[in-house]
Design a protein around this motif. Structure first.
Motif, PDB file in Angstrom:
ATOM      1  N   GLY A  10      21.648  -0.340  23.046  1.00 12.12           N
ATOM      2  CA  GLY A  10      22.693  -1.249  23.785  1.00 12.12           C
ATOM      3  C   GLY A  10      21.929  -2.407  24.614  1.00 12.12           C
ATOM      4  N   GLN A  36      26.000 -12.997  20.532  1.00 11.80           N
ATOM      5  CA  GLN A  36      26.739 -11.842  19.840  1.00 11.80           C
ATOM      6  C   GLN A  36      26.335 -11.178  18.665  1.00 11.80           C
ATOM      7  N   GLY A  40      25.071  -7.331  18.575  1.00 10.47           N
ATOM      8  CA  GLY A  40      25.766  -6.566  17.654  1.00 10.47           C
ATOM      9  C   GLY A  40      27.153  -6.204  18.276  1.00 10.47           C
ATOM     10  N   GLN A  41      27.807  -7.026  19.431  1.00 11.83           N
ATOM     11  CA  GLN A  41      29.012  -6.958  19.864  1.00 11.83           C
ATOM     12  C   GLN A  41      29.669  -8.130  20.690  1.00 11.83           C
ATOM     13  N   LYS A  42      30.814  -8.097  20.816  1.00 12.30           N
ATOM     14  CA  LYS A  42      31.667  -9.394  21.479  1.00 12.30           C
ATOM     15  C   LYS A  42      31.383  -9.247  22.950  1.00 12.30           C
ATOM     16  N   PRO A 114      24.019  -3.492  29.024  1.00 12.04           N
ATOM     17  CA  PRO A 114      25.434  -3.550  28.616  1.00 12.04           C
ATOM     18  C   PRO A 114      26.112  -2.591  29.759  1.00 12.04           C
TER      19      PRO A 114
END
Length: 183
Positions: A10, A36, A40-42, A114
């Protein structure tokens, strides 16, 4: 932008595409869609922060707990720092491990940290201007922190520890075993 995932799932190092010519340079420092897709994430950033520090200043290791946890996208506008993230996610295979990245105004590298991580940095140049985006608002009651010299973490700051400049607040942060849980 080149996204490089670190050993801490992450966490990503972001290397920008810099276009240089006789006038100077141009780079895209942030693009929500590209970002994003790359991580690989919003992630929606809601707050930008900036600090100025002198050589030897160590800020951290800080984090926010629970519903106030924060993801950060950090960079150095001027100067050079050693930037560190520590995995505090209890279910993670890399819990208690850290990643250190050299960020500078010259390399324009960014570091995505993250939610669920402690974060700090040490100024290596005479001065540094540090900039970061957060995906959640700061909440004083949700503050958490780790002492910079916790032997469990064994962070190599690559700097003489007796020359560090650390706030009183950061000098009394707990060790990992006694720290607030991130969630």
């Amino acid at each position: 932008m080149n996204f490089i995932e670190t050993k801490l799932k992450g966490c990503f190092i972001l290397e920008p595409k810099i276009f240089k010519d006789e006038r100077g340079y141009f780079m895209e420092s942030f693009n929500e869609k590209t970002f994003q897709e790359g991580v690989g994430q919003k992630v929606t950033f809601v707050q930008d922060n900036q600090s100025f520090s002198t050589k030897g200043v160590l800020r951290g290791l800080h984090y926010q707990c629970g519903e106030h946890a924060q993801a950060k996208l950090v960079r150095v506008l001027q100067g050079e720092v050693l930037d560190v993230a520590v995995d505090l996610r209890p279910e993670s295979e890399t819990y208690g491990q850290y990643e250190a990245v050299l960020l500078s105004g010259e390399n324009q590298t960014q570091f995505f940290v993250p939610r669920g991580f402690a974060h700090g940095f040490l100024v290596l140049s005479e001065t540094a201007t540090f900039f970061y985006k957060c995906d959640n608002f700061y909440n004083k009651e949700s503050e958490g922190g780790l002492i910079y010299n916790d032997s469990t973490l064994n962070i190599d700051w690559n700097f003489p520890l007796d020359e560090l400049i650390i706030s009183e607040k950061d000098q009394i942060l707990p060790y990992l075993q006694n720290a607030k849980k991130v969630w």
